[in-house]
Design an enzyme around this catalytic site. Structure first.
Site, PDB file in Angstrom:
ATOM      1  N   ASP A  72       0.854  -1.186   0.000  1.00 12.80           N
ATOM      2  CA  ASP A  72       0.000   0.000   0.000  1.00 12.80           C
ATOM      3  C   ASP A  72       0.890   1.235   0.000  1.00 12.80           C
ATOM      4  OD1 ASP A  72       0.934  -0.378   2.576  1.00 12.80           O
ATOM      5  OD2 ASP A  72      -0.922   0.207   3.552  1.00 12.80           O
ATOM      6  N   PHE A  85       6.610   2.311  -3.982  1.00 16.21           N
ATOM      7  CA  PHE A  85       7.973   2.400  -3.470  1.00 16.21           C
ATOM      8  C   PHE A  85       8.706   3.682  -3.851  1.00 16.21           C
ATOM      9  CE2 PHE A  85       7.142  -2.211  -3.832  1.00 16.21           C
ATOM     10  CZ  PHE A  85       7.244  -2.554  -2.492  1.00 16.21           C
TER      11      PHE A  85
END
Length: 229
Positions: A72, A85
């Site tokens: 998430d 990321f």
């Protein structure tokens, strides 16, 4: 702080990029509207902003070379960018997961990693940086795992499998690894999540970047330039 009435309900179906939306059935638009309605009912700040939720889908489904699946968004609003990321350039300090990705990138390929983890250059090469759940509450990791995002991202992944069967999937962490059986003909690389809670239990030393390029080569697809430009 609650969102404006119907903000998410109206924006989510319209935000799906055209290259993905043309394959969507009517029920997908209905699912996005229903999920948006649930987000509108949450009395909390939500990250990322609606216009960034589908930012990963700037990569058309037939241009995907690698798909990296996360869990998430970062719960810190200054970190959440819409690309799994990735951290906007200039934001510091980096969260631990981002630091660990940089460490593994250098260890795997020997690349200089500079001071950032802005992954726009990866996306521009066809790396789909997709979280399993595309929103969370600010300051609360994994707060939206039960809102219906899994059904949406299942559909997105199915589009990748259909449109880019030669691609490679990198699955980091438990939530992502559950999708291994859904990847069909895609090459699959699995490991622990880069979180500091699990990085030492199989992420460090997993060499996902060199392994992905090796699989792409086997499939007749050009390698990714993993440098952080």
């Amino acid at each position: 702080m609650p969102t404006s009435p119907n903000r998410w309900e109206h924006s989510l179906p319209r935000a799906l990029p055209a290259a993905w939306a043309h394959a969507a059935q009517r029920d997908m638009s209905d699912q996005l509207a229903a999920l948006g309605k649930r987000l509108d009912e949450r009395e909390e700040p939500i990250v990322p902003e609606p216009e960034r939720v589908f930012r990963a889908l700037s990569v058309d489904p037939d241009r995907v070379r690698v798909v990296i699946i996360g869990q998430d968004p970062y719960p810190n609003p200054s970190h959440a960018s819409g690309l799994a990321f990735s951290i906007p350039r200039g934001v510091s300090p980096l969260p631990p997961s981002a630091k660990n990705i940089r460490t593994e990138l250098h260890s795997d390929l020997g690349l200089p990693v500079g001071q950032h983890l802005d992954l726009d250059s990866w996306a521009q090469q066809g790396v789909l940086l997709l979280n399993r759940h595309l929103t969370t509450a600010a300051g609360q990791p994994a707060a939206h795992t039960d809102l219906g995002w899994s059904e949406i991202t299942n559909w997105l992944i199915d589009r990748v499998v259909d449109a880019s069967p030669q691609a490679v999937a990198i699955l980091w962490g438990r939530h992502a690894r559950r999708l291994a059986g859904r990847m069909g003909p895609l090459g699959v690389i699995e490991s622990a999540h880069p979180s500091p809670l699990s990085a030492h239990r199989g992420f460090f030393g997993s060499q996902p970047f060199s392994r992905a390029n090796a699989l792409l080569s086997e499939r007749g697809v050009s390698a990714i330039d993993w440098r952080l430009h």
